[in-house]
Design a protein around this motif. Structure first.
Motif, PDB file in Angstrom:
ATOM      1  N   MET A  23       0.828  -1.202   0.000  1.00  0.00           N
ATOM      2  CA  MET A  23       0.000   0.000   0.000  1.00  0.00           C
ATOM      3  C   MET A  23       0.863   1.253   0.000  1.00  0.00           C
ATOM      4  O   MET A  23       0.556   2.234  -0.683  1.00  0.00           O
ATOM      5  CB  MET A  23      -0.931  -0.009   1.215  1.00  0.00           C
ATOM      6  CG  MET A  23      -1.705   1.286   1.426  1.00  0.00           C
ATOM      7  SD  MET A  23      -2.679   1.777   0.002  1.00  0.00           S
ATOM      8  CE  MET A  23      -4.111   0.721   0.226  1.00  0.00           C
ATOM      9  N   ALA A  24       1.952   1.227   0.780  1.00  0.00           N
ATOM     10  CA  ALA A  24       2.848   2.382   0.823  1.00  0.00           C
ATOM     11  C   ALA A  24       3.458   2.644  -0.551  1.00  0.00           C
ATOM     12  O   ALA A  24       3.548   3.792  -0.996  1.00  0.00           O
ATOM     13  CB  ALA A  24       3.952   2.150   1.861  1.00  0.00           C
ATOM     14  N   ASP A  25       3.856   1.574  -1.240  1.00  0.00           N
ATOM     15  CA  ASP A  25       4.413   1.724  -2.584  1.00  0.00           C
ATOM     16  C   ASP A  25       3.357   2.232  -3.562  1.00  0.00           C
ATOM     17  O   ASP A  25       3.640   3.051  -4.435  1.00  0.00           O
ATOM     18  CB  ASP A  25       4.971   0.380  -3.081  1.00  0.00           C
ATOM     19  CG  ASP A  25       6.190  -0.064  -2.272  1.00  0.00           C
ATOM     20  OD1 ASP A  25       6.814   0.798  -1.638  1.00  0.00           O
ATOM     21  OD2 ASP A  25       6.491  -1.266  -2.273  1.00  0.00           O
ATOM     22  N   PHE A  26       2.128   1.703  -3.396  1.00  0.00           N
ATOM     23  CA  PHE A  26       1.018   2.115  -4.262  1.00  0.00           C
ATOM     24  C   PHE A  26       0.719   3.597  -4.071  1.00  0.00           C
ATOM     25  O   PHE A  26       0.536   4.339  -5.040  1.00  0.00           O
ATOM     26  CB  PHE A  26      -0.207   1.264  -3.929  1.00  0.00           C
ATOM     27  CG  PHE A  26      -1.409   1.547  -4.790  1.00  0.00           C
ATOM     28  CD1 PHE A  26      -1.397   1.270  -6.146  1.00  0.00           C
ATOM     29  CD2 PHE A  26      -2.568   2.083  -4.229  1.00  0.00           C
ATOM     30  CE1 PHE A  26      -2.512   1.527  -6.936  1.00  0.00           C
ATOM     31  CE2 PHE A  26      -3.676   2.344  -5.010  1.00  0.00           C
ATOM     32  CZ  PHE A  26      -3.650   2.061  -6.371  1.00  0.00           C
ATOM     33  N   ALA A  27       0.689   4.032  -2.800  1.00  0.00           N
ATOM     34  CA  ALA A  27       0.421   5.446  -2.498  1.00  0.00           C
ATOM     35  C   ALA A  27       1.539   6.330  -3.042  1.00  0.00           C
ATOM     36  O   ALA A  27       1.282   7.420  -3.568  1.00  0.00           O
ATOM     37  CB  ALA A  27       0.281   5.639  -0.990  1.00  0.00           C
ATOM     38  N   LYS A  28       2.778   5.861  -2.926  1.00  0.00           N
ATOM     39  CA  LYS A  28       3.916   6.638  -3.437  1.00  0.00           C
ATOM     40  C   LYS A  28       3.824   6.783  -4.950  1.00  0.00           C
ATOM     41  O   LYS A  28       4.106   7.848  -5.511  1.00  0.00           O
ATOM     42  CB  LYS A  28       5.218   5.953  -3.046  1.00  0.00           C
ATOM     43  CG  LYS A  28       6.468   6.731  -3.436  1.00  0.00           C
ATOM     44  CD  LYS A  28       7.723   6.028  -2.950  1.00  0.00           C
ATOM     45  CE  LYS A  28       8.980   6.817  -3.331  1.00  0.00           C
ATOM     46  NZ  LYS A  28      10.209   6.137  -2.859  1.00  0.00           N
ATOM     47  N   MET A  29       3.400   5.698  -5.625  1.00  0.00           N
ATOM     48  CA  MET A  29       3.255   5.735  -7.075  1.00  0.00           C
ATOM     49  C   MET A  29       2.179   6.743  -7.484  1.00  0.00           C
ATOM     50  O   MET A  29       2.381   7.552  -8.394  1.00  0.00           O
ATOM     51  CB  MET A  29       2.889   4.349  -7.596  1.00  0.00           C
ATOM     52  CG  MET A  29       2.689   4.297  -9.113  1.00  0.00           C
ATOM     53  SD  MET A  29       1.940   2.751  -9.663  1.00  0.00           S
ATOM     54  CE  MET A  29       0.253   2.966  -9.061  1.00  0.00           C
ATOM     55  N   LEU A  30       1.036   6.717  -6.786  1.00  0.00           N
ATOM     56  CA  LEU A  30      -0.035   7.665  -7.102  1.00  0.00           C
ATOM     57  C   LEU A  30       0.400   9.100  -6.828  1.00  0.00           C
ATOM     58  O   LEU A  30       0.098  10.008  -7.601  1.00  0.00           O
ATOM     59  CB  LEU A  30      -1.280   7.330  -6.276  1.00  0.00           C
ATOM     60  CG  LEU A  30      -2.030   6.052  -6.638  1.00  0.00           C
ATOM     61  CD1 LEU A  30      -3.231   5.869  -5.724  1.00  0.00           C
ATOM     62  CD2 LEU A  30      -2.481   6.075  -8.093  1.00  0.00           C
ATOM     63  N   GLY A  31       1.101   9.290  -5.699  1.00  0.00           N
ATOM     64  CA  GLY A  31       1.571  10.627  -5.367  1.00  0.00           C
ATOM     65  C   GLY A  31       2.552  11.163  -6.390  1.00  0.00           C
ATOM     66  O   GLY A  31       2.610  12.368  -6.638  1.00  0.00           O
ATOM     67  N   GLY A  32       3.319  10.249  -7.011  1.00  0.00           N
ATOM     68  CA  GLY A  32       4.295  10.670  -8.006  1.00  0.00           C
ATOM     69  C   GLY A  32       3.674  11.169  -9.293  1.00  0.00           C
ATOM     70  O   GLY A  32       4.346  11.797 -10.114  1.00  0.00           O
ATOM     71  N   ILE A  33       2.372  10.862  -9.485  1.00  0.00           N
ATOM     72  CA  ILE A  33       1.693  11.322 -10.699  1.00  0.00           C
ATOM     73  C   ILE A  33       1.613  12.845 -10.718  1.00  0.00           C
ATOM     74  O   ILE A  33       1.701  13.481 -11.765  1.00  0.00           O
ATOM     75  CB  ILE A  33       0.276  10.714 -10.778  1.00  0.00           C
ATOM     76  CG1 ILE A  33       0.375   9.188 -10.924  1.00  0.00           C
ATOM     77  CG2 ILE A  33      -0.518  11.320 -11.936  1.00  0.00           C
ATOM     78  CD1 ILE A  33      -0.969   8.490 -10.877  1.00  0.00           C
ATOM     79  N   PHE A  34       1.446  13.435  -9.531  1.00  0.00           N
ATOM     80  CA  PHE A  34       1.275  14.876  -9.426  1.00  0.00           C
ATOM     81  C   PHE A  34       2.606  15.520  -9.038  1.00  0.00           C
ATOM     82  O   PHE A  34       3.022  15.467  -7.889  1.00  0.00           O
ATOM     83  CB  PHE A  34       0.198  15.206  -8.383  1.00  0.00           C
ATOM     84  CG  PHE A  34      -1.126  14.563  -8.685  1.00  0.00           C
ATOM     85  CD1 PHE A  34      -2.008  15.148  -9.582  1.00  0.00           C
ATOM     86  CD2 PHE A  34      -1.477  13.362  -8.091  1.00  0.00           C
ATOM     87  CE1 PHE A  34      -3.227  14.557  -9.868  1.00  0.00           C
ATOM     88  CE2 PHE A  34      -2.698  12.763  -8.374  1.00  0.00           C
ATOM     89  CZ  PHE A  34      -3.569  13.363  -9.269  1.00  0.00           C
ATOM     90  N   GLN A  35       3.265  16.081 -10.023  1.00  0.00           N
ATOM     91  CA  GLN A  35       4.558  16.709  -9.804  1.00  0.00           C
ATOM     92  C   GLN A  35       4.367  18.132  -9.277  1.00  0.00           C
ATOM     93  O   GLN A  35       3.603  18.909  -9.851  1.00  0.00           O
ATOM     94  CB  GLN A  35       5.370  16.735 -11.102  1.00  0.00           C
ATOM     95  CG  GLN A  35       5.658  15.348 -11.663  1.00  0.00           C
ATOM     96  CD  GLN A  35       6.515  14.525 -10.736  1.00  0.00           C
ATOM     97  OE1 GLN A  35       7.456  15.036 -10.116  1.00  0.00           O
ATOM     98  NE2 GLN A  35       6.207  13.240 -10.614  1.00  0.00           N
ATOM     99  N   THR A  36       5.029  18.462  -8.199  1.00  0.00           N
ATOM    100  CA  THR A  36       4.910  19.798  -7.605  1.00  0.00           C
ATOM    101  C   THR A  36       6.284  20.445  -7.498  1.00  0.00           C
ATOM    102  O   THR A  36       7.295  19.751  -7.307  1.00  0.00           O
ATOM    103  CB  THR A  36       4.280  19.729  -6.202  1.00  0.00           C
ATOM    104  OG1 THR A  36       5.080  18.899  -5.356  1.00  0.00           O
ATOM    105  CG2 THR A  36       2.867  19.162  -6.270  1.00  0.00           C
ATOM    106  N   GLU A  37       6.286  21.733  -7.596  1.00  0.00           N
ATOM    107  CA  GLU A  37       7.513  22.498  -7.424  1.00  0.00           C
ATOM    108  C   GLU A  37       7.645  22.881  -5.949  1.00  0.00           C
ATOM    109  O   GLU A  37       6.650  23.226  -5.309  1.00  0.00           O
ATOM    110  CB  GLU A  37       7.500  23.766  -8.277  1.00  0.00           C
ATOM    111  CG  GLU A  37       7.516  23.505  -9.778  1.00  0.00           C
ATOM    112  CD  GLU A  37       8.834  22.924 -10.241  1.00  0.00           C
ATOM    113  OE1 GLU A  37       9.864  23.184  -9.573  1.00  0.00           O
ATOM    114  OE2 GLU A  37       8.831  22.199 -11.251  1.00  0.00           O
TER     115      GLU A  37
END
Length: 267
Positions: A23-37
């Protein structure tokens, strides 16, 4: 205890969500979709000002309570339809729908009661659990949401604008608006209007399959095992970590566009 089909589907979807480290890896993958400065020094400096505003709009337990209420308002009217005897019988009896439709309401209710004496109460219990769980899940999201909103406000508004917003929130009307503005999106009036727009939204997609086929008309086609050269097969087997002789059983043939489009519609 019998569980309605819609609740069974929900349970199956939930059971497919990764657990633990997955789940942690899955959440990290989803979070990586949204790139922020990263915030600039100037934006960081006004972050406390933005956090104060967001704290006014999203007080403690606000998000979880709002989402729980929204789910309850959405689910209960929806379930009032699915708990009708007609739907209970359709899910429990292997007979033609026409035969169920031919029964009057009294007979349908009698049959549903024979199959499940507490069919209405059972649905109510399921909805209560689902909304409670949803509220708890979104309560966990509250702190990250507050952090993200604070950064967004710090990035989008300068110091003077943040001060103007804070001044408005300090007025009687502003205080009410700050408290209610996020909840407005879960208001039944908004939800009803949004649902009424669904046919137009779906219609705007038009013929998705044809559009996709036209968009990919100039692209090279996908390749099957038979299309690969011996060197490509050897390299693929090496990359995948299988014996070259077994590679043919590993490589799936390309799916036709109509089949892939059907899978998209089922999602």
């Amino acid at each position: 205890m019998t569980t309605p089909a819609w609740a069974q589907d929900e349970a199956e979807i939930t059971s497919e969500i990764p657990a633990g480290d997955g789940m942690a890896d899955f959440a990290k993958m989803l979070g990586g979709i949204f790139q922020t400065e990263p915030l600039t020094d100037e934006q960081e400096a006004r972050l406390p000002q933005a956090e104060a505003l967001v704290g006014t709009m999203m007080p403690e337990r606000f998000y979880g309570t709002m989402m729980s209420d929204m789910m309850d308002k959405m689910m209960r009217p929806m379930m009032s339809m699915f708990t009708q005897p007609k739907f209970v019988l359709a899910g429990r009896l292997e007979i033609d729908q026409e035969r169920i439709d031919a029964l009057d309401e009294e007979r349908r209710a009698e049959l549903a009661g024979l199959l499940d004496p507490a069919y209405a109460e059972r649905a109510d219990a399921i909805i209560t659990v689902m909304t409670d769980k949803m509220g708890g899940a979104f309560s966990v999201m509250e702190e990250p949401m507050r952090e993200g909103l604070s950064k967004a406000y710090a990035a989008r508004f300068d110091e003077n604008q943040l001060a103007d917003i804070a001044a408005f929130f300090a007025t009687p009307t502003g205080e009410i608006y700050a408290r209610e503005q996020m909840a407005l999106f879960a208001d039944p009036q908004v939800m009803q209007s949004s649902m009424q727009a669904l046919p137009a939204i779906m219609g705007s997609f038009g013929d998705m399959e044809t559009a996709m086929t036209e968009a990919m008309a100039t692209l090279p086609t996908e390749r099957s095992y038979a299309d690969l050269t011996e060197a490509e097969r050897a390299r693929m087997a090496e990359l995948v970590g299988v014996d070259a002789a077994a590679l043919e059983d590993v490589v799936k043939p390309p799916k036709p566009m109509d089949e892939a489009d059907g899978e998209l519609e089922e999602m």
